[in-house]
Design a protein around this motif. Structure first.
Motif, PDB file in Angstrom:
ATOM      1  N   PRO A   1      15.996  57.572  80.661  1.00 54.71           N
ATOM      2  CA  PRO A   1      16.313  58.928  81.107  1.00 54.71           C
ATOM      3  C   PRO A   1      15.984  59.188  82.568  1.00 54.71           C
ATOM      4  O   PRO A   1      16.626  60.026  83.214  1.00 54.71           O
ATOM      5  CB  PRO A   1      15.475  59.816  80.176  1.00 54.71           C
ATOM      6  N   LEU A   2      15.009  58.468  83.133  1.00 52.59           N
ATOM      7  CA  LEU A   2      14.595  58.705  84.518  1.00 52.59           C
ATOM      8  C   LEU A   2      14.784  57.497  85.424  1.00 52.59           C
ATOM      9  O   LEU A   2      14.807  57.640  86.648  1.00 52.59           O
ATOM     10  CB  LEU A   2      13.127  59.145  84.555  1.00 52.59           C
ATOM     11  N   VAL A   3      14.851  56.314  84.839  1.00 52.06           N
ATOM     12  CA  VAL A   3      14.958  55.072  85.607  1.00 52.06           C
ATOM     13  C   VAL A   3      16.110  54.245  85.050  1.00 52.06           C
ATOM     14  O   VAL A   3      16.222  54.065  83.833  1.00 52.06           O
ATOM     15  CB  VAL A   3      13.656  54.255  85.539  1.00 52.06           C
ATOM     16  N   LYS A   4      16.932  53.726  85.933  1.00 51.56           N
ATOM     17  CA  LYS A   4      18.048  52.860  85.545  1.00 51.56           C
ATOM     18  C   LYS A   4      18.147  51.733  86.564  1.00 51.56           C
ATOM     19  O   LYS A   4      18.019  51.964  87.767  1.00 51.56           O
ATOM     20  CB  LYS A   4      19.369  53.639  85.507  1.00 51.56           C
ATOM     21  N   PHE A   5      18.382  50.506  86.081  1.00 52.33           N
ATOM     22  CA  PHE A   5      18.614  49.406  87.014  1.00 52.33           C
ATOM     23  C   PHE A   5      19.365  48.281  86.300  1.00 52.33           C
ATOM     24  O   PHE A   5      19.287  48.142  85.077  1.00 52.33           O
ATOM     25  CB  PHE A   5      17.308  48.879  87.622  1.00 52.33           C
ATOM     26  N   PRO A   6      20.102  47.465  87.070  1.00 53.73           N
ATOM     27  CA  PRO A   6      20.810  46.322  86.483  1.00 53.73           C
ATOM     28  C   PRO A   6      19.842  45.176  86.221  1.00 53.73           C
ATOM     29  O   PRO A   6      18.683  45.195  86.663  1.00 53.73           O
ATOM     30  CB  PRO A   6      21.816  45.958  87.573  1.00 53.73           C
ATOM     31  N   SER A   7      20.312  44.183  85.527  1.00 53.99           N
ATOM     32  CA  SER A   7      19.511  42.985  85.299  1.00 53.99           C
ATOM     33  C   SER A   7      19.172  42.322  86.627  1.00 53.99           C
ATOM     34  O   SER A   7      20.010  42.267  87.542  1.00 53.99           O
ATOM     35  CB  SER A   7      20.287  42.008  84.413  1.00 53.99           C
TER      36      SER A   7
ATOM     37  N   PRO B   1       7.104  36.546  90.141  1.00 52.13           N
ATOM     38  CA  PRO B   1       6.486  35.888  88.989  1.00 52.13           C
ATOM     39  C   PRO B   1       6.317  36.845  87.807  1.00 52.13           C
ATOM     40  O   PRO B   1       6.268  38.057  87.998  1.00 52.13           O
ATOM     41  CB  PRO B   1       5.118  35.451  89.531  1.00 52.13           C
ATOM     42  N   ARG B   2       6.195  36.261  86.624  1.00 53.44           N
ATOM     43  CA  ARG B   2       5.957  37.042  85.422  1.00 53.44           C
ATOM     44  C   ARG B   2       4.716  36.472  84.727  1.00 53.44           C
ATOM     45  O   ARG B   2       4.819  35.678  83.794  1.00 53.44           O
ATOM     46  CB  ARG B   2       7.151  37.007  84.469  1.00 53.44           C
TER      47      ARG B   2
ATOM     48  N   LEU C   1       9.932  44.725  81.817  1.00 51.59           N
ATOM     49  CA  LEU C   1       9.989  43.663  82.820  1.00 51.59           C
ATOM     50  C   LEU C   1       9.058  42.501  82.503  1.00 51.59           C
ATOM     51  O   LEU C   1       9.340  41.359  82.883  1.00 51.59           O
ATOM     52  CB  LEU C   1       9.667  44.240  84.202  1.00 51.59           C
ATOM     53  N   PHE C   2       7.966  42.754  81.823  1.00 47.75           N
ATOM     54  CA  PHE C   2       7.033  41.686  81.472  1.00 47.75           C
ATOM     55  C   PHE C   2       7.403  40.976  80.171  1.00 47.75           C
ATOM     56  O   PHE C   2       6.770  39.993  79.807  1.00 47.75           O
ATOM     57  CB  PHE C   2       5.613  42.236  81.347  1.00 47.75           C
ATOM     58  N   SER C   3       8.436  41.473  79.471  1.00 54.39           N
ATOM     59  CA  SER C   3       8.645  41.018  78.094  1.00 54.39           C
ATOM     60  C   SER C   3       9.586  39.833  77.942  1.00 54.39           C
ATOM     61  O   SER C   3       9.596  39.206  76.891  1.00 54.39           O
ATOM     62  CB  SER C   3       9.189  42.178  77.246  1.00 54.39           C
ATOM     63  N   ALA C   4      10.405  39.520  78.943  1.00 54.28           N
ATOM     64  CA  ALA C   4      11.398  38.466  78.773  1.00 54.28           C
ATOM     65  C   ALA C   4      11.551  37.661  80.051  1.00 54.28           C
ATOM     66  O   ALA C   4      11.252  38.135  81.142  1.00 54.28           O
ATOM     67  CB  ALA C   4      12.746  39.077  78.372  1.00 54.28           C
ATOM     68  N   ASP C   5      12.062  36.425  79.889  1.00 55.66           N
ATOM     69  CA  ASP C   5      12.242  35.562  81.048  1.00 55.66           C
ATOM     70  C   ASP C   5      13.254  36.139  82.033  1.00 55.66           C
ATOM     71  O   ASP C   5      13.109  36.014  83.239  1.00 55.66           O
ATOM     72  CB  ASP C   5      12.703  34.171  80.595  1.00 55.66           C
ATOM     73  N   ALA C   6      14.304  36.744  81.519  1.00 59.36           N
ATOM     74  CA  ALA C   6      15.335  37.338  82.371  1.00 59.36           C
ATOM     75  C   ALA C   6      15.608  38.746  81.856  1.00 59.36           C
ATOM     76  O   ALA C   6      16.523  38.947  81.049  1.00 59.36           O
ATOM     77  CB  ALA C   6      16.602  36.499  82.350  1.00 59.36           C
ATOM     78  N   PRO C   7      14.816  39.726  82.287  1.00 57.99           N
ATOM     79  CA  PRO C   7      14.990  41.075  81.752  1.00 57.99           C
ATOM     80  C   PRO C   7      16.401  41.604  81.978  1.00 57.99           C
ATOM     81  O   PRO C   7      16.973  41.453  83.060  1.00 57.99           O
ATOM     82  CB  PRO C   7      13.972  41.899  82.547  1.00 57.99           C
TER      83      PRO C   7
END
Length: 275
Positions: A152-158, A163-164, A140-146
């Protein structure tokens, strides 16, 4: 070696006036950072010294961010499996943003089984949950629009993660091989609870692995109590930690009764031990 100090966010000293006063004393004294400790659901037979009173660490750091200007703000350590991964990332980003990039994220897997039970967290999966949360934070901290995340344990859409702010340093707690592996994969520092006699060999091993992987050697963080009535012994203990490879020393004053006592100990340490 840099110096930081632990501030009690537990017990009667965890009132608004005292923790704010102690934070300002630490900042004025020139400490690099202050640290608070994480418990959410203390069992009734584990309340000695705190009376069962604990302030949430992330809420406390948010409060102290507004009460200070320059000192860094850390957790020693956040028990990662207690909290949902995306929520943790959002809270960390918020504190980092509002503090002006002053947060240090110390993390650990936890150990207190009754606390896991009270929170409905799976004690057996605490290592895997920690790894997944660290992966999510980096994502989540690595890109402007993750983009979407599928672990394996966590899944989510873009989604929009703002703020970042700048990624806070991540210090990995724990003594064993799993913790050292996390440092090399996810961390900027290692925060073990090992005596100096055992620390030196492991620091040498960790630093050698970091160099072999082509990455910077990590910060080596220790948290210690000192008997400040014996200045010679206190200085010798700090010197021993440095000799063992520690680059960062968190002073733990234990159960100081109030901000006046805290301030006197701070003055003694900074004028007679740290210098």
């Amino acid at each position: 070696m840099k110096f930081a100090i632990a501030i009690r966010n537990m017990g009667p000293q965890s009132n608004r006036a005292t923790i704010r006063a102690c934070a300002r004393i630490a900042e004025q004294a020139g400490f690099d950072a202050l640290f608070v400790s994480d418990h959410l659901c203390i069992p009734v037979d584990q309340t000695e010294g705190s009376g069962g009173r604990y302030l949430d660490v992330l809420a406390t750091l948010a409060f102290l961010a507004g009460a200070t200007d320059k000192i860094r703000l850390g957790v020693s350590v956040l028990v990662v499996p207690y909290r949902p991964a995306v929520l943790t990332a959002k809270q960390v980003a918020t504190i980092q943003e509002l503090s002006g990039d002053r947060m240090i994220l110390g993390i650990g897997v936890g150990w207190m089984k009754p606390e896991f039970a009270a929170l409905g967290a799976d004690f057996r999966k605490r290592g895997a949950i920690t790894n997944e949360t660290l992966s999510v934070i980096h994502h989540l901290f690595s890109a402007d629009a993750p983009g979407a995340y599928d672990g394996p344990l966590v899944k989510f859409p873009s989604f929009a993660f703002l703020p970042r702010p700048r990624h806070p340093p991540i210090w990995i707690g724990g003594n064993g091989a799993a913790a050292m592996n996390r440092v090399l994969k996810f961390g900027d520092g290692w925060h073990p609870m090992l005596p100096a006699a055992e620390l030196k060999v492991k620091v040498e091993q960790l630093n050698a692995r970091a160099r072999a992987a082509g990455r910077d050697v990590p910060e080596i963080v220790v948290r210690r109590g000192l008997k400040l009535e014996d200045i010679g012994a206190a200085r010798a203990k700090v010197a021993a930690e440095k000799e063992a490879g520690a680059t960062y020393f968190i002073l733990d004053l234990g159960r100081y009764p109030d901000e006046q006592s805290f301030g006197k100990s701070v003055e003694t340490f900074m004028t007679k031990v740290a210098n």
